[in-house]
Design a protein around this motif. Structure first.
Motif, mmCIF file in Angstrom:
data_model
loop_
_atom_site.group_PDB
_atom_site.id
_atom_site.type_symbol
_atom_site.label_atom_id
_atom_site.label_comp_id
_atom_site.label_asym_id
_atom_site.label_seq_id
_atom_site.Cartn_x
_atom_site.Cartn_y
_atom_site.Cartn_z
ATOM 1 N N TRP A 138 0.825 -1.210 0.000
ATOM 2 C CA TRP A 138 0.000 0.000 0.000
ATOM 3 C C TRP A 138 0.859 1.259 0.000
ATOM 4 C CZ3 TRP A 138 -4.503 -0.884 -1.696
ATOM 5 C CH2 TRP A 138 -5.184 -2.053 -1.380
ATOM 6 N N ILE A 139 2.018 1.210 0.659
ATOM 7 C CA ILE A 139 2.943 2.344 0.610
ATOM 8 C C ILE A 139 3.415 2.569 -0.817
ATOM 9 C CG2 ILE A 139 5.226 3.146 1.338
ATOM 10 C CD1 ILE A 139 4.748 1.724 4.000
ATOM 11 N N PHE A 140 3.750 1.483 -1.498
ATOM 12 C CA PHE A 140 4.181 1.564 -2.900
ATOM 13 C C PHE A 140 3.076 2.152 -3.778
ATOM 14 C CE2 PHE A 140 4.206 -0.437 -7.108
ATOM 15 C CZ PHE A 140 5.458 -0.054 -7.583
ATOM 16 N N LEU A 141 1.847 1.672 -3.603
ATOM 17 C CA LEU A 141 0.739 2.139 -4.423
ATOM 18 C C LEU A 141 0.355 3.582 -4.112
ATOM 19 C CD1 LEU A 141 -1.564 -1.028 -4.345
ATOM 20 C CD2 LEU A 141 -0.129 -0.243 -6.230
ATOM 21 N N SER A 142 0.538 4.000 -2.846
ATOM 22 C CA SER A 142 0.163 5.366 -2.461
ATOM 23 C C SER A 142 1.024 6.416 -3.154
ATOM 24 C CB SER A 142 0.267 5.526 -0.941
ATOM 25 O OG SER A 142 1.618 5.451 -0.527
ATOM 26 N N LYS A 143 2.190 6.005 -3.639
ATOM 27 C CA LYS A 143 3.068 6.928 -4.349
ATOM 28 C C LYS A 143 2.749 7.018 -5.826
ATOM 29 C CE LYS A 143 6.834 5.990 -1.084
ATOM 30 N NZ LYS A 143 8.200 5.437 -0.887
ATOM 31 N N ARG A 144 1.818 6.193 -6.282
ATOM 32 C CA ARG A 144 1.505 6.136 -7.714
ATOM 33 C C ARG A 144 0.041 6.420 -8.030
ATOM 34 N NH1 ARG A 144 5.819 3.686 -6.449
ATOM 35 N NH2 ARG A 144 7.504 3.284 -7.932
ATOM 36 N N LYS A 147 -4.760 9.390 -3.303
ATOM 37 C CA LYS A 147 -5.174 8.743 -2.061
ATOM 38 C C LYS A 147 -6.661 8.395 -2.034
ATOM 39 C CE LYS A 147 -1.560 11.280 0.347
ATOM 40 N NZ LYS A 147 -1.252 12.310 1.354
ATOM 41 N N PRO A 148 -7.565 9.297 -2.426
ATOM 42 C CA PRO A 148 -8.993 8.925 -2.414
ATOM 43 C C PRO A 148 -9.293 7.722 -3.303
ATOM 44 C CG PRO A 148 -8.753 11.301 -2.579
ATOM 45 C CD PRO A 148 -7.390 10.728 -2.770
ATOM 46 N N LYS A 149 -8.712 7.693 -4.509
ATOM 47 C CA LYS A 149 -8.960 6.559 -5.403
ATOM 48 C C LYS A 149 -8.385 5.270 -4.823
ATOM 49 C CE LYS A 149 -9.439 8.795 -9.904
ATOM 50 N NZ LYS A 149 -8.898 8.907 -11.295
ATOM 51 N N LYS A 286 -6.516 20.393 -5.042
ATOM 52 C CA LYS A 286 -5.689 20.793 -3.898
ATOM 53 C C LYS A 286 -5.167 19.576 -3.166
ATOM 54 C CE LYS A 286 -8.063 25.201 -3.168
ATOM 55 N NZ LYS A 286 -8.886 26.006 -2.240
ATOM 56 N N LEU A 287 -6.020 18.567 -3.016
ATOM 57 C CA LEU A 287 -5.599 17.348 -2.330
ATOM 58 C C LEU A 287 -4.590 16.575 -3.168
ATOM 59 C CD1 LEU A 287 -8.901 15.983 -0.754
ATOM 60 C CD2 LEU A 287 -6.993 17.080 0.396
ATOM 61 N N SER A 288 -4.776 16.546 -4.464
ATOM 62 C CA SER A 288 -3.899 15.749 -5.315
ATOM 63 C C SER A 288 -2.486 16.299 -5.375
ATOM 64 C CB SER A 288 -4.471 15.680 -6.739
ATOM 65 O OG SER A 288 -4.519 16.962 -7.325
ATOM 66 N N LYS A 289 -2.319 17.574 -5.031
ATOM 67 C CA LYS A 289 -0.984 18.173 -5.072
ATOM 68 C C LYS A 289 -0.188 17.956 -3.801
ATOM 69 C CE LYS A 289 -2.384 21.835 -8.289
ATOM 70 N NZ LYS A 289 -2.584 23.288 -8.464
ATOM 71 N N LEU A 290 -0.851 17.449 -2.739
ATOM 72 C CA LEU A 290 -0.175 17.289 -1.452
ATOM 73 C C LEU A 290 0.288 15.868 -1.260
ATOM 74 C CD1 LEU A 290 -2.529 19.414 0.799
ATOM 75 C CD2 LEU A 290 -0.237 20.015 0.025
#
Length: 290
Positions: A138-144, A147-149, A286-290
């Motif tokens: 999940w850490i790997f996927l969270s970088k790609r 987060k909501p998706k 805004k969320l996608s940029k953080l």
């Protein structure tokens, strides 16, 4: 980075759960089990506190002014207008209720529907070990992915796996073992990703307001977490009581059907509602940029 921190935090909390379960399982009786856990707390708690003081440093540069007492009521009054946070907290509550139902009814379901009383500890252990082992994924996927998706995908994945429970019957140990393993893999995302999204929202709020209101956000988060579990567990147990469910006793087919619905069908319905609510956050620039 926030997702990594949040997922690792939740994974370590699950490690603590596994250690406690192991200490209990190694004991010959319940008294010895609680003694093992007590000794672990006596030595482990001071050690962890010392390590925290030594290695966890406070940031001297605060992102904004500390919140004043007069601003608390304004914050609560304006919170409903923060659409991103309102959606997040609503979805988190509903998803928490979805997770609370099977957690509360697990022993009843395993003992009554599956008749696997002697394997309940093993099944739980596999579930939690899988949750910890899947955290790096999940850490790997969270970088790609956003987060909501990613959170939505994890809920959909968990729902698909959990629906398979409907087809299980008495003595189906290995199929349920596989389901526990696969469902446990979704726990890391289910716990870590929402907290990471909240941190993003807090940062946006701090930049807008100039006040550090993180404490208020996390206080509300804590209340919602406990309320969701209390609501779902109470709801499930009350319904079973009304249906004259007898733990360890003879129950009618209708009662066992109700138990099955509460355990694996209603949680999936609730998760799909959460997916519908949270999906709109994926388009928040805004969320996608953080």
């Amino acid at each position: 980075e926030r997702s990594t921190v949040a997922i690792i935090r939740e994974a370590l909390a699950l490690v603590g759960t596994i250690i406690a379960a192991g200490l209990y399982a190694l004991a010959e009786n319940s008294v010895e089990a609680f003694e093992n856990i007590a000794y672990f707390i006596i030595f482990g708690l001071p050690l962890s506190t010392i390590l925290c003081v030594i290695f966890v440093k406070e940031d001297d540069q605060k992102p904004g002014n500390t919140i004043s007492a007069n601003s608390v009521f304004n914050f609560l009054g304006n919170l409903i207008h923060n659409r991103s946070y309102s959606k997040l907290i609503l979805a988190y509550f509903i998803n928490g209720a979805a997770n609370g139902l099977p957690a509360t009814l697990f022993i009843y379901f395993v003992n009554t529907k599956l008749e696997l009383q002697e394997y309940s500890g093993v099944l739980l252990l596999v579930y939690f070990i899988s949750a910890v082992a899947a955290s790096p994924v999940w850490i790997f996927l969270s970088k790609r992915f956003s987060k909501p998706k990613l959170w939505c995908f994890s809920m959909i994945y968990a729902s698909i796996i959990f629906l398979l429970v409907i087809f299980l019957g008495s003595g189906d140990f290995f199929p349920f073992l596989v389901i526990c393993f696969l469902a446990g893999a979704a726990v890391g995302a289910d716990l870590g990703i929402p907290a990471s999204i909240q941190a993003d929202i807090i940062e946006i709020d701090t930049l807008k307001s100039g006040e550090n209101r993180a404490g208020l956000y996390f206080a509300i988060w804590s209340i919602v977490t406990k309320s969701a579990i209390a609501f779902s567990s109470g709801f499930g147990l009350i319904l079973l009581s009304k249906a004259n469910f007898l733990p360890g006793g003879n129950n009618s087919s209708d009662t066992i059907l109700l138990l099955t619905i509460l355990y694996c069908v209603l949680p999936v319905v609730l998760k799909m509602i959460s997916v519908r609510i949270i999906w709109s956050l994926a388009s928040d620039n805004k969320l996608s940029k953080l």
